[in-house]
Design a protein around this motif. Structure first.
Motif, mmCIF file in Angstrom:
data_model
loop_
_atom_site.group_PDB
_atom_site.id
_atom_site.type_symbol
_atom_site.label_atom_id
_atom_site.label_comp_id
_atom_site.label_asym_id
_atom_site.label_seq_id
_atom_site.Cartn_x
_atom_site.Cartn_y
_atom_site.Cartn_z
ATOM 1 N N THR A 78 -10.294 12.160 -23.653
ATOM 2 C CA THR A 78 -11.210 11.165 -23.105
ATOM 3 C C THR A 78 -11.933 10.473 -24.251
ATOM 4 O O THR A 78 -12.158 11.083 -25.288
ATOM 5 C CB THR A 78 -12.242 11.897 -22.212
ATOM 6 N N ARG A 79 -12.256 9.200 -24.040
ATOM 7 C CA ARG A 79 -13.092 8.518 -25.027
ATOM 8 C C ARG A 79 -14.551 8.609 -24.592
ATOM 9 O O ARG A 79 -14.873 8.264 -23.457
ATOM 10 C CB ARG A 79 -12.695 7.042 -25.145
ATOM 11 N N TYR A 91 -16.337 5.528 -30.748
ATOM 12 C CA TYR A 91 -16.162 6.450 -29.622
ATOM 13 C C TYR A 91 -15.571 7.720 -30.199
ATOM 14 O O TYR A 91 -14.959 7.703 -31.268
ATOM 15 C CB TYR A 91 -15.277 5.881 -28.499
ATOM 16 N N GLN A 92 -15.838 8.821 -29.504
ATOM 17 C CA GLN A 92 -15.316 10.101 -29.957
ATOM 18 C C GLN A 92 -14.178 10.488 -29.024
ATOM 19 O O GLN A 92 -14.305 10.337 -27.803
ATOM 20 C CB GLN A 92 -16.433 11.150 -29.878
ATOM 21 N N GLU B 321 -10.616 -1.042 -21.619
ATOM 22 C CA GLU B 321 -10.007 -0.610 -22.882
ATOM 23 C C GLU B 321 -10.460 -1.509 -24.035
ATOM 24 O O GLU B 321 -10.692 -1.034 -25.147
ATOM 25 C CB GLU B 321 -8.480 -0.573 -22.740
ATOM 26 N N VAL B 322 -10.582 -2.799 -23.763
ATOM 27 C CA VAL B 322 -11.072 -3.738 -24.785
ATOM 28 C C VAL B 322 -12.452 -3.295 -25.274
ATOM 29 O O VAL B 322 -12.703 -3.229 -26.478
ATOM 30 C CB VAL B 322 -11.159 -5.173 -24.221
ATOM 31 N N SER B 323 -13.336 -2.963 -24.340
ATOM 32 C CA SER B 323 -14.718 -2.656 -24.735
ATOM 33 C C SER B 323 -14.754 -1.480 -25.714
ATOM 34 O O SER B 323 -15.581 -1.461 -26.621
ATOM 35 C CB SER B 323 -15.591 -2.385 -23.512
ATOM 36 N N ALA B 324 -13.837 -0.528 -25.549
ATOM 37 C CA ALA B 324 -13.797 0.607 -26.484
ATOM 38 C C ALA B 324 -13.051 0.243 -27.769
ATOM 39 O O ALA B 324 -13.498 0.571 -28.866
ATOM 40 C CB ALA B 324 -13.132 1.809 -25.821
ATOM 41 N N ASN B 325 -11.927 -0.461 -27.629
ATOM 42 C CA ASN B 325 -11.127 -0.784 -28.821
ATOM 43 C C ASN B 325 -11.861 -1.710 -29.783
ATOM 44 O O ASN B 325 -11.738 -1.582 -30.995
ATOM 45 C CB ASN B 325 -9.801 -1.437 -28.417
ATOM 46 N N ARG B 363 -15.372 -10.140 -22.285
ATOM 47 C CA ARG B 363 -14.551 -8.979 -21.905
ATOM 48 C C ARG B 363 -15.232 -7.670 -22.278
ATOM 49 O O ARG B 363 -15.125 -6.683 -21.541
ATOM 50 C CB ARG B 363 -13.165 -9.079 -22.546
ATOM 51 N N ILE B 364 -15.913 -7.648 -23.421
ATOM 52 C CA ILE B 364 -16.635 -6.423 -23.809
ATOM 53 C C ILE B 364 -17.693 -6.114 -22.750
ATOM 54 O O ILE B 364 -17.815 -4.977 -22.287
ATOM 55 C CB ILE B 364 -17.305 -6.585 -25.197
#
Lengths: 484, 487
Positions: A78-79, A91-92, B321-325, B363-364
């Protein structure tokens, strides 16, 4: 006065003992030059993708098996998202919904009573890097980032809130540490930050079913710190409750020097980590044979080993406990014992030599037993030589000094230096006669009833034989001669 | 236009190997074409130095002359989308954030192309971090549609599409997260292919939405995409989602006779008729279906009710996924850093505010919203459930047919500043959501001389079969492959 019960839960992080990091091939070496152990993955360059280190998974499962966990054959990563420079992706990669291990337990003994503590989960995640705010004693007006630790594998263990006192928490950690060190899945040193512990403490009336307001304590970096922090926190919470106050759900920091906890953030300030399944890593499925293979690698644990040492080798509680508490020492002992012909007869003397002479020397020279210059085989030989009367215990110490210094074989030393014990009665008788003749004063003292004088006479005889005479024989022959 | 540029890559390969055509001549022709036309098309963000290119081409030619073993793309020029890492070269992803970033390593696809002997002409424009369908969100320049300069080329791989369409390079690499290769390919009248998820390594491709991202190919015809795909596909331990599959020489499976049409069953989703479609597109689609019927191709109707959820669930999962990447672009270790920040949070805020474009920020924010503790189950989790439903419905459809056939897009390319509808790329996005291979093939020109393309979507890892049907379709289409845009 209200009768309170303290409710304690622990969250323990242990650095996994693998050569490379959990999602890249960088070294996990402690104390390297800053940012030496980094790559495109652990510094999060564009296009980098984590690759799971199988060894780290094995370590978590082994630990899980040792703590009677259910191993989840299907597990996902999980992130966990939050911004901080020590986490380059911001993120971890961790586990939430499907951890590797669920529902384990650990038995502890407090005040002679056994108690089983249930453990909620054990999962795999990555460590963060470190921010450096000081160079030597000079405080910087900027921060430096060292990512050597970023991406080192961590196991996180979360207990059920079943601990009831600082002592129980302390014992839990101690026992956990013993087991994990035995497994060699983590080095567990709190001082080096390889084991970290957050504590949740709440209070409730003894008859009350539901839990009280929970406070989390972070920043504890020693085992005794855990005990002290909980003790302090229990008192603090009691005081507030007794004075009619209300506790707030918050995170507090332990300040080891002042021995107090201090508020860091309240529940309102709690972060929303925006967890979601890690899309870069495929969910993995573990096979039974993989898990069973790891089960076979799990060694006997300290408590069981200690009992066996007492039962099989006739050791004292103290000796067995000392030897069994550390795996390398216990392994050393058993390996040395394997060289002995009569194990029962030699087990105690061998144990004594390890926890007195060898231990003292190792401590002084700051050498770990795994690197001991005296091999198991050589120590076993030395003990055999004492037991068969080839050398006296006193000579043995001199021989041991040389064994430690030069890593040499005791038989060789004894041969070279002519240390072999004299057990020839006629030779000893001659020495005794000489001593009696030369020390008339002591002899007459003995004869006039001062029995203690025999010690001095034996000492003189031993000295004359350069310590090589068999002391029992000297004693016996001297007494015979003095009686006549 | 130099006739040499009209030779397709697959033919160039044999002509270069036999010595009939010199790599140097092709490279020179490409550079001349770019110089002449790219001031208007603006497809390249960066061109490699002319001298260097000529040196590399000469090197390839010498290799061939001396009979040395040469790579399977020896001396053939290629364009690379600017979100793929090439060691020692800039990689901007068309973002101001990465303006001065130099790649410290090669993406796996680049490593493979280097081994194959391809010549890298330059880096093509795109939407910022591949977010967009028009290439207008590029922080650097707007690429135009070679068939009509007032129109968008599509996106996000608009630079690659325009460059290939214009004949500046025989083929190019792009990336396809939600139609980003196939949509611009269709808008620019070329072939765009997105592989099955896990067929081509993503290692070294700047991530947009990790569970959809795949490297794709853009080329004038189907065979050239098959050729390029054959080179870059295959297992890679550096990308855990990349399947442990061996490389396949896809071209060797492609027959130019139309045999494949006799055995294939083409599925048409019933839901297709619910959408509002540009007339020119629906007319051409109907014509294509009629042609299939005329050739006795079996056509079946399939039912995929979840198609209607595609825009919403794509947006939710992709943005999450964009917000994390994109979080890694924080101004700390590399990339744009604001100089006047007061503290850490301010540093993050200013660096990102000043360097990221509107679409990226939008998007974020959206992704952050759908992952929030209060919204996770109602948004993200729900979208993943619907995604599974969609995948199951598509799987069921493949029990009745081999391919799902549709127009590539619901709309023709719009003019700059105008927006496409959210549903425009719905047939393309279905392939990303389900991890399936898809290919767009030009079918015809409209009355206003704009290309119209059709889309085939196959079942997972049926990529070779997909090339077979696409190649047959290309043969029966009304599109003139030898026609190039005139400026």
């Amino acid at each position: 006065m209200v009768n309170y019960e303290s409710v304690i839960g622990l969250e323990v992080h242990m650095q996994i003992n693998t050569k490379s990091k959990v999602f890249c091939e960088c070294s996990t070496r402690f104390g390297s030059e800053p940012n030496l152990n980094t790559c495109i993955i652990c510094t999060s360059q564009p296009g980098a993708i984590p690759i799971l280190n199988k060894k780290a998974v094995e370590a978590v499962i082994k630990t899980g098996l040792a703590l009677s966990f259910n191993i989840n054959k299907e597990s996902i990563f999980t992130r966990k998202q939050y911004f901080y420079p020590d986490s380059p992706k911001n993120y971890q990669i961790t586990q939430s919904d499907q951890p590797l291990c669920s529902r384990g337990k650990l038995s502890i003994i407090v005040k002679g009573k056994e108690k089983i503590i249930n453990i909620t989960r054990l999962h795999l995640e990555e460590d963060t890097g470190k921010l450096v705010h000081k160079v030597g004693s000079r405080k910087l007006n900027y921060s430096l980032l060292d990512l050597n630790r970023a991406g080192v594998g961590l196991m996180e263990l979360v207990t059920e809130p079943e601990l009831r006192s600082p002592e129980e928490a302390f014992e839990f950690l101690n026992e956990l540490k013993n087991i994990v060190e035995y497994l060699e899945t983590s080095e567990c040193s709190m001082e080096e930050g390889k084991m970290r512990c957050d504590v949740n403490v709440s209070m409730r009336h003894v008859e009350q079913q539901e839990y009280g307001t929970k406070v989390e304590i972070k920043n504890i970096n020693s085992l005794s710190g855990v005990r002290n922090a909980i003790t302090y926190e229990i008192e603090r919470q009691k005081e507030i409750l007794d004075s009619g106050g209300k506790l707030i759900q918050e995170t507090r920091l332990w300040e080891a020097e002042k021995k107090i906890t201090k508020s860091m953030r309240s529940k309102e300030g709690a972060l929303d980590y925006r967890y979601f399944p890690e899309p870069d890593l495929v969910p993995f499925a573990l096979t039974n044979s993989f898990i069973e293979g790891l089960r076979k690698e799990i060694p006997e644990f300290p408590r069981a080993r200690k009992m066996r040492f007492i039962k099989d080798y006739g050791l004292t509680e103290y000796a067995a406990s000392y030897l069994a508490s550390t795996k390398v020492i216990a392994d050393y002992y058993e390996k040395a014992l394997s060289y002995m012909e009569d194990k029962k007869a030699s087990s105690e003397l061998l144990a004594n030599w390890i926890f007195t002479e060898l231990n003292a020397k190792l401590n002084v020279s700051k050498i770990f037993i795994s690197k001991s210059p005296v091999s198991c085989q050589n120590l076993a030989k030395l003990v055999s030589l004492i037991l068969d009367g080839t050398i006296s215990r006193k000579i043995a110490k001199t021989v041991f000094d040389e064994m430690f210094e030069k890593s040499s074989d005791p038989e060789k030393i004894i041969k070279e230096k002519g240390f072999t014990q004299i057990s020839d009665k006629s030779v000893i008788a001659k020495i005794c006669e000489e001593v009696i003749y030369e020390n008339s004063k002591a002899v007459s003292e003995f004869k006039s009833g001062k029995k203690k004088a025999i010690g001095a006479i034996v000492g003189l005889a031993m000295k004359k034989s350069k310590g090589q005479a068999n002391p029992q024989l000297v004693n016996k022959i001297l007494l015979e001669k003095l009686k006549t | 236009m130099d006739e040499i540029l009209k030779i397709k890559a697959n033919d160039l390969r044999s002509k270069i190997c036999s010595g009939e055509v010199k790599s140097l001549n092709i490279v020179k022709a490409c550079v001349t074409r770019i110089k002449k036309t790219d001031s208007k098309i603006r497809s390249f963000l960066k061109l490699n130095e002319n001298k260097l290119l000529e040196q590399e081409a000469t090197c390839s030619d010498k290799k061939i002359e001396s009979g040395k073993k040469c790579g399977s793309l020896e001396g053939i020029p290629i364009g690379i989308k600017d979100n793929i890492m090439m060691k020692g070269e800039s990689m901007t992803s068309a973002s101001k954030y990465l303006e001065n970033y130099i790649s410290p390593y090669d993406a796996t696809v680049i490593e493979k192309l280097k081994k194959a002997g391809a010549i890298f002409i330059g880096r093509t424009n795109m939407d910022e971090f591949a977010m967009g369908g028009s290439t207008e969100t590029s922080a650097y320049q707007k690429t135009t549609n070679p068939w009509s300069l007032e129109h968008i080329p599509g996106g996000s791989s608009g630079g690659s599409a325009a460059a290939v369409s214009m004949g500046m390079v025989p083929f190019a690499l792009g990336s396809d997260t939600g139609g980003s290769v196939r949509q611009p390919a269709s808008f620019c009248g070329i072939v765009g292919y997105k592989p099955s998820y896990g067929l081509i390594s993503r290692y070294g491709v700047c991530a947009l939405a990790s569970s959809f991202d795949q490297v794709g190919t853009l080329s004038k015809n189907v065979k050239d995409s098959a050729l390029l795909a054959s080179i870059v596909m295959g297992k890679d331990y550096k990308d855990p989602v990349c399947e442990p599959r061996e490389q396949i020489d896809c071209i060797s499976y492609i027959d130019d006779n139309l045999e494949v049409l006799k055995s294939v069953k083409v599925g048409i989703p019933r839901q297709l008729f619910n959408y509002k479609m540009d007339t020119e597109i629906s007319e051409n689609f109907n014509k294509a279906v009629d042609k299939f019927k005329f050739l006795s191709v079996k056509i079946v109707e399939v039912d995929i009710p979840s198609y209607k959820y595609i825009p919403a669930l794509y947006k939710i999962i992709m943005c999450a996924e964009v917000s994390a990447n994109i979080a890694t672009f924080d101004g700390i270790r590399y990339g744009y850093r604001a100089l006047n920040a007061e503290n850490l949070d301010d540093e993050y805020a200013k660096s990102r505010a000043e360097s990221l474009g509107y679409e990226v920020k939008k998007r974020i924010l959206f992704g952050t919203y759908v992952l929030g503790a209060k919204n996770y189950y109602r948004c993200y989790h729900q979208a993943q459930k619907v995604r599974t439903l969609l995948i199951n419905q598509i799987s069921d459809a493949y029990k009745k047919c081999d391919f799902i056939f549709s127009p590539a897009t619901l709309q023709m390319p719009v003019k700059f500043g105008e927006t496409l509808s959210e549903e425009c790329d719905v047939f393309l996005i279905a392939a990303n959501l389900a991890g399936l291979p898809g290919i767009t093939v030009p079918y015809n020109f409209t009355n206003s001389s704009m290309p119209v393309g059709m889309h085939f979507m196959g079942s997972r890892f049926s990529d070779v079969k997909l090339f077979q049907i696409a190649n047959a379709f290309e043969k029966i289409s009304d599109f003139d492959l030898n026609k190039y845009p005139e400026l």
